[in-house]
Design an enzyme around this catalytic site. Sequence first.
Site, PDB file in Angstrom:
ATOM      1  N   LYS A 183     -69.339  38.142 -58.724  1.00  0.00           N
ATOM      2  CA  LYS A 183     -70.318  39.176 -59.440  1.00  0.00           C
ATOM      3  C   LYS A 183     -71.438  39.658 -58.196  1.00  0.00           C
ATOM      4  O   LYS A 183     -71.936  38.946 -57.587  1.00  0.00           O
ATOM      5  CB  LYS A 183     -71.317  38.641 -60.391  1.00  0.00           C
ATOM      6  N   GLU A 257     -76.708  28.758 -51.148  1.00  0.00           N
ATOM      7  CA  GLU A 257     -77.171  28.936 -49.933  1.00  0.00           C
ATOM      8  C   GLU A 257     -78.422  29.601 -50.308  1.00  0.00           C
ATOM      9  O   GLU A 257     -78.349  30.900 -50.987  1.00  0.00           O
ATOM     10  CB  GLU A 257     -76.238  29.794 -49.427  1.00  0.00           C
ATOM     11  N   CYS A 291     -81.879  35.501 -45.196  1.00  0.00           N
ATOM     12  CA  CYS A 291     -82.245  34.389 -45.691  1.00  0.00           C
ATOM     13  C   CYS A 291     -82.933  33.572 -44.479  1.00  0.00           C
ATOM     14  O   CYS A 291     -83.837  32.724 -44.677  1.00  0.00           O
ATOM     15  CB  CYS A 291     -81.596  33.734 -46.522  1.00  0.00           C
ATOM     16  N   GLU A 388     -91.457  32.856 -48.540  1.00  0.00           N
ATOM     17  CA  GLU A 388     -90.340  33.718 -48.002  1.00  0.00           C
ATOM     18  C   GLU A 388     -90.799  35.219 -48.490  1.00  0.00           C
ATOM     19  O   GLU A 388     -90.669  35.502 -49.761  1.00  0.00           O
ATOM     20  CB  GLU A 388     -88.990  33.383 -48.616  1.00  0.00           C
TER      21      GLU A 388
END
Lengths: 479, 275, 314
Positions: A183, A257, A291, A388
């Site tokens: 997806k 991840e 990331c 983040e």
Amino acid sequence: MVNWKYSESIESSEIVNIKKKYQNYIGGKFVDPSSKKYLNTVSPSTEEILSKIPLSNQKDIDSAVKAAKTGFEKWSSITPQERSQYLFKIARLIQERSREFAVLESIDGGKPIKESRDFDLPQVAANFFYFAGWADKLDISWSAKELKPYGVVGQIIPWNFPLLMLAWKIAPALATGNTVVLKPAETTSLTALHFAELCHDAGLPAGVVNIVSGDGSTGANIVNHKDINKIAFTGSTHVGKLIQKSLAGRDVGLTLELGGKAANIVYEDAAIDQAVEGVVNGIFFNQGHVCCAGSRLLLQESIHDQFIKKLEKRMQTLRVGNPLDKNTDIGAINSKEQLDKITSLVNEGVSDGGDLFQIECELPGNGFWFRPSLFTNVQPSYSIAREEIFGPVLTTLTFRTPEEAIEIANNTEYGLSAGVWTEKGSKILWTADRLEAGVVWANTFNKFDPSSPFGGYKESGFGREGGRHGLLSYLKASL
Amino acid sequence: MIEIKKTYKNYVDGKYVRSESGKTYSVKLGNEHFELPLTSRKDIRDAVVSSKSGFKKWNSTSPYTRTQILYRLSEMLEGNRKSYLSILQNSSFTKKYAEKDFENSIQKIIWFAGLADKWEQLVGNLNPVSGEYFNISHQNPIGVVFSLNKNTISLSQLILSILPPLTVGCSVISLSNDSGLLALKFAEDINNSDLPPGVLNILSGDFTKLIDDVSKHVEISLVSIHDNLSQEAIKKIEVNASESVKRVKINPSTEGISSILPYLETKTVWHPKGT
Amino acid sequence: MSKTALKANNSKLEWVDVIEHVYESRIDAVGLNERVASLATRSIKKESKLEALNMIVSMCDLTTLEGEDTKGKISQMSAKAVKPDPGDKSIPSVAAVCVYPSLVSIAKEKVKNSNVKVAAVSSYFPSGQVPMDSKILDTKFAIEEGADEIDIVINRKAFLEGDYRKVYDEIVELKEVCKDVHLKTILEVGDLRTYENIRKASLISLAAGSDFIKTSTGKLTVGSSRQACYVMAKAVLDYELWTGVQAGIKVAGGIRDAKDAIRYLVLINEEMGDNWLTPDLFRFGASSLLDDVLKQIRKLKTGAYQASYYFPRG
């Protein structure tokens, strides 16, 4: 003295044909979603509605998983050499249609054509080439007795490198003999749906690759499906934890991840000009939607002022604008939602007391944009130093000694990547040893290669993607 | 013949301690009952503090030294062969079985001892990346490992639930229930083996009462379950673990290279090659 | 026509100050190469290209440095320097002509009614392997003949032997000879090889009072490179940081086409800023480059590719 402005140099978008509406790719067929529902997909640089993509529901996932199960039988019945050859073939087809995919990626996701053309697409092809060669060498990949694929793998990927994350997922999964239900992210599904056509053209057996688009509920349906044998997820730590929780007590493999807040440590004896470049590349590459972005700049106090001066000057040369302009360095922020998140964190940083530098540049009228930003005078407790941001925002912290640099660098729940800059070899090794991070870039940053394992320590996830180690993510531990 | 009945204690930070709760539970050995510490929430907390400092020491010990310390462990065991055999035989095993279990344990310790200075060569490698870069993937031990021992009395099983993480540089908190006495006996040999305090903490008690304390503790990096727990218990562990992306391994392999893989984090380092 | 004086580097750094910086020359070659390669992906089209090409013309030091140079050759070249394309009056004159000392007076005469300057190579270009007295004589002669600019070579023998002090002292001495005459110091990057060496030589030359630093003599097979130019650009910027002086850069040797020259301009533009996009601070030493640039200009204006014979010989 002149004021030399670069004229626009726009990559033609004629090469790509965006359909009015897309279908899922299940069991080797392009099919409408049984939900009959669609999501609009928008170009973040113009806010124009580009197309409609299926909003897949439980029934669609049922049929995709079923197709993948059937596909697994077929995929297991052919020889490793044949599996290898299919992957090689896909790699070649990607190279041939590379410009088309690059343009589509930039239109749909907002990243500069320079990056989609020179980074994303070459890396996509390279990943298929690399793992193609492993498919018939699994028996010699690890000194272990028995290596078995999981079976049906559910893969959920993010919007920052849409096609590249697809390649990171599909290439090793197929090479190790699994079949997949993938997806793509709801804001960036188009290249994945075009990739489905490419699989079709490659004659890949039905059900080996299934691509279903949708939103978070679609992803949850994949995770919760009883016949899924393994989930591979790349995305936020928040969602990663939810997935890990959903799989609790079930015999389903999982690799995650997740997020990061990487320290990019610059010692006073670094090659300063290259460090400035590395820091810029570390945080402004792909609008900071990375990331492993080097979002925390750790500067040795003795070089702070000089470094910041050079950094600000360099930042000012970044060109923000139309992703299809070949001279654009910083494209559009991927979505309104992400822009709001970045804006709110930056506002919080300012009200906390951080000094904000933003480059002077004109921003296009439509679309989602954010000026490359640099915070100095930041305390480690500020949100901008801990959370983040996933945008073009760099936060500066200072340190006095190598020991202190390590303490600050590791003072985070994340552990995906880190950078270290010094011309002193022994200090590089000393630092790299102590950094709790899955990837350490020394005197460079944001480098990727299919042969190089990638993945996190701590709450940045588990499992590796890429390299020989990446194979283990798709082989059952019954080694 | 069994030695004089004595009080067994938890082994934490190189010291023999009672549970801070003061609670014990009883195990039967031959015709005798022994009281073992019933590890509490606070004992777990103390063990983690100790294991964290143990991890630092152990991780910075050279592989060669680790090999020697682990090998010395086998020598300590060998010196106490009789006591182990008597515990095993008093646990209603045949002499032959007891000897085989003991022999096996010694062999395994020696095998892992000899792996301590080699495993990095087996699991790490250079990566042939494009461009002018040196790129290497090597491994770091994951940190503090909690290991639940199997609930059957076997020295070799105990050893195999501890040695793989220990070999690669992790510190280990090992909890045993029915096999607690054997484990605490083993703890006595550890103390003479030069293993730094905190590297291996050995506890006895009832894991089902400690699930939350262990699986929610953020400073435990990995929980490995070598016992057969209920689905419900496993689910609880894994739900708790998800709060901090903790690794959970259910009945991990104890054979060969795959025995150590769960306890390793792969770290990939890049560096340019230029003049 | 009176000639505008170029800015001079009058803030010499003392040796004790410069040596510290010289020994701190740290460069990562791979990172540098990647940055330079990424700058080369800039796509310069349409108006921005025309503007660039005109700039390049105005920054050219049209050069001939051959044993066979004669009065006739220098006259031809000087005429072309003043009016590079007689068919297109909008094209500017070049910055300077660059010749051997014995030909300075001829060039001077031919460019006297223009803003074109005359540069002479001296200090026993290209090797510089003579005693200091000879270098001084060579330079004095060129100045007496009327040179506006002096291009000297650094003492590579001393540099590669590690005698940085000697390299510095020689330039200081020649600067004293030059006074207000513009001093360009050639590093000969092809002899220095490593980026660190190029940076060290740049800093030494700047500290000793050079107004410009220049990549190459054009006499080696390894001439200028954008990488070397990048190293020099960073050294010039650091020197500005320490002294406030903006020194110039001249790239020479092997730059033959407009495309390459535009890439240099992009590098200077993005790394140094458009302050440096002036003949006062950036030059191309070239012989064949000019013709390609003129062709490209006419191509942009007419849409047709051009032949060499449309343009006069230089």
